[in-house]
Design an enzyme around this catalytic site. Structure first.
Site, mmCIF file in Angstrom:
data_model
loop_
_atom_site.group_PDB
_atom_site.id
_atom_site.type_symbol
_atom_site.label_atom_id
_atom_site.label_comp_id
_atom_site.label_asym_id
_atom_site.label_seq_id
_atom_site.Cartn_x
_atom_site.Cartn_y
_atom_site.Cartn_z
ATOM 1 N N GLU A 171 -15.907 -6.393 -1.072
ATOM 2 C CA GLU A 171 -14.779 -5.932 -1.303
ATOM 3 C C GLU A 171 -13.687 -6.973 -1.273
ATOM 4 O O GLU A 171 -13.284 -7.307 -0.411
ATOM 5 C CB GLU A 171 -14.176 -4.145 -0.200
ATOM 6 C CG GLU A 171 -12.982 -3.672 -0.651
ATOM 7 C CD GLU A 171 -11.652 -4.500 -0.917
ATOM 8 O OE1 GLU A 171 -11.457 -4.846 -2.049
ATOM 9 O OE2 GLU A 171 -10.730 -3.589 0.049
ATOM 10 N N CYS A 187 -5.190 -5.381 -2.254
ATOM 11 C CA CYS A 187 -5.848 -5.706 -2.663
ATOM 12 C C CYS A 187 -6.011 -4.518 -4.229
ATOM 13 O O CYS A 187 -5.922 -4.462 -5.744
ATOM 14 C CB CYS A 187 -7.801 -5.533 -3.063
ATOM 15 S SG CYS A 187 -8.153 -6.593 -1.196
#
Length: 618
Positions: free
Chosen positions: A228, A262
């Protein structure tokens, strides 16, 4: 060289710790392998139960743990407390859901039986980031532990106190010694760790550059990875959107966690007709944000986590303004101690500018004005990243179609992108691969194993393929029509059947029902023209199949091929029992072995259901 903790609010060192020696790393790996070998044999219900104990420990120490998050990476205390609570909620969620997610799946046929089971991989290396030092770990750890794996944590270098606190939490919660280890190691020590045969797989949350390195090292060792990585999430505002609401949510979407996430929205792509209105409302809302001491409960934005990150962000702003972006608010580091940066909005950003083409990891928003919906989608996809996206419009039907055109792991319509334990989370392109959370997340670090059983034993009862938990059965029973609402049909011998709704798909489908047995009751020996699957919901039973008796207890499952004589018997003299049966055809028939009489089961269903107002064919 020690690992140092620096308070980003003051820029002052608060603690330092020695890195683990090679001998300590070796001992931790041995301990993890040994603990995992035992842990994998623990029933999934007990593994899941341990997650609640971890959640309870998190909640009991929430103030302390939130304080560590704030002290090491600058998160406002209210957000830090929310992070700890989200971890606990996720642990609770997997405690309930994991047994169902890991339940074996059966794919029977008339001649053979096959199925899929989910076995743990072993010890998983978790390389975790600083921006959500607790959440990123526990969203990885909860499903990994529930699946029967062990864990070794390598945390970010600037949050060693959080890393050590996580180890203490696991110990206090009763996690078996060695099963969830924490190592303070240098970055250069990670590659040998990935290559070590005692590590089965790797989970990384971090930057794209680090992801490339970890992926290469794991690939050399042919080990599974979940990555990720970065994101440059678009926040698309179409002309028919609720602009007031969109502008309000946009502030949370960009500036939560100081913009250091993110999945923070970073590029605000707005149709030209409403761009002035949106920018005015957005900037006005940003101006209200309070920047200051993150330990104060009214602070909205604290310092950035490190000086170098603030310096990099400021250079991106300067380059974008030099290229023609319009600075609407902010745009500079704040004076005084700590690593503060003013909440910033850049308008009239274009694709060649740094604020568009690079990930901006901090409190800077880029507004891009577009002439059409098609241009909005094109620019949203014009990035190397593909983590999340938000789409704002009142036309939900159109939004569903547009969402399919957006290149991202998740699209949130009229809301801000966020991770949720119930939903898969992850990205495409340079945002990484694999998924965390939900059923897809827990199955990333398991061996999805096929088991095939030949015809000679296909009729036997499979006690290793049970639904696993009362929670799973409760979900099953909640999904079917309440037996009290449909008249039962007496089967004789102290048994009665409640027909349920027949569900069919095209020309195929199945018929299902529940049969309730009084103490010592039994149904007559019979057979069907199709396969049958049976779950013993409650009680203790004997399944007599083709002359062979099998003892069953609650949650055991049984598969019976077509035309095989069978019956079920309640082996309790005092308690009733209940079975759920499923016939593999909507044209199922039942033949009484003693009398030879054959009846269509679906006709019996129709007769029982008609007139009740509660059931219908679907």
């Amino acid at each position: 060289m020690p690992q140092i903790s620096i308070n980003p609010t003051t820029g002052i060192e608060t603690a330092r710790f020695d890195f683990a020696t090679p001998a300590e790393v070796d001992a931790a790996l041995d301990a993890a392998v040994s603990a995992q070998a035992s842990w994998r044999e623990v029933p999934v219900e007990k593994r899941a139960g341990l997650l609640r104990q971890i959640a309870a420990e998190l909640r009991a120490g929430k103030s302390r743990y939130a304080g560590l998050i704030t002290a090491e990476m600058g998160k406002p205390i209210v957000e830090a407390e929310g992070e700890v609570e989200k971890c606990a909620w996720t642990l609770d969620y997997y405690s309930d859901a994991a047994p169902g997610f890991l339940a074996a799946e059966n794919y029977p046929s008339s001649a053979t039986e096959s199925g899929v089971v989910f076995d743990p991989l072993g010890v998983i290396l978790g390389i975790m980031p600083w921006n959500f030092p607790f959440w990123q770990y526990f969203r990885f750890a909860a499903p990994a532990l529930a699946a029967g794996n062990g864990i070794i944590l390598k945390h970010a270098g600037n949050v060693p106190q959080c890393a050590l606190a996580i180890g203490e939490i696991m110990q206090k919660a009763g996690v078996p010694a060695g099963l969830a280890g924490t190592l303070l190691i240098e970055a250069k020590a990670v590659a040998p760790l990935i290559a070590d045969a005692r590590i089965a797989a790797v989970s990384l949350t971090g930057s794209t550059s680090v992801g490339s390195i970890v992926a290469a090292e794991a690939a050399k060792a042919l080990k599974k990875q979940v990555l990720e990585l970065g994101g440059s999430d678009p926040f698309i505002v179409l002309a028919d959107a609720d602009i007031t609401e969109a502008a309000a949510v946009a502030v949370k979407a960009r500036y939560t966690n100081g913009g250091q996430s993110c999945v923070n929205a970073k590029r605000f792509i707005v149709e030209a007709q409403v761009a002035d209105q949106f920018v005015a409302a957005f900037v006005a809302n940003v101006a209200k944000l309070k920047v200051g001491d993150p330990t104060k409960r009214d602070t909205d934005i604290g310092p950035m986590a490190r000086r170098d990150l603030r310096d990099d962000l400021h250079r991106q702003v300067e380059r974008s303004v030099a290229a023609g972006a319009t600075l609407r608010i902010g745009g500079e580091p704040l004076a005084g101690p700590g690593y503060y940066y003013a909440p910033t909005v850049l308008d009239n950003v274009t694709p060649e500018m740094a604020a568009f083409s690079e990930e901006t990891f901090g409190p800077v928003a880029a507004v891009i004005r577009v002439a059409s919906v098609d241009e909005a989608i094109r620019l949203a996809n014009q990035t190397e990243f593909g983590l999340g996206a938000a789409l704002w419009t009142r036309d939900i039907a159109r939004a569903r179609g547009l969402a399919r055109r957006i290149e991202a792991g998740a699209v949130f319509i009229n809301g801000l992108v966020a991770s949720d334990a119930r939903l898969p989370f992850g990205g495409i392109k340079k945002s990484g691969y694999g998924r965390e959370l939900g059923v897809y997340g827990i199955r990333e670090f398991v061996n999805i194993k096929t088991i095939w059983i030949g015809p000679a034993v296909a009729a036997a009862t499979r006690q290793d393929n049970k639904p696993s938990t009362a929670a799973a059965v409760a979900k099953l029973q909640a999904a079917i029509l309440s037996p009290e609402k449909i008249p039962a049909r007496e089967r004789g011998g102290g048994a009665r059947t409640v027909p349920l709704v027949t569900r069919s798909v095209g020309a195929t489908g199945f018929i299902n029902g529940i049969t309730i047995f009084e103490p010592n009751a039994a149904i007559a020996l019979h057979k069907h023209n199709c396969d049958e699957s049976v779950v013993l919901l409650e009680g203790n039973a004997i399944a007599e199949i083709d002359g062979v008796q099998h003892e069953l207890k609650a949650l055991d499952t049984t598969f019976i091929p077509a035309n095989l004589p069978h019956r079920f018997i309640n082996r309790s003299a005092s308690e009733p029992m209940k079975i759920l049966w499923i016939y593999g055809s909507v044209d199922a028939t039942r033949t009484n072995i003693a009398t030879g009489e054959t009846r269509a089961v679906d006709d019996e269903h129709k007769a029982a259901i008609v007139g009740t107002g509660t059931g219908k064919r679907a």
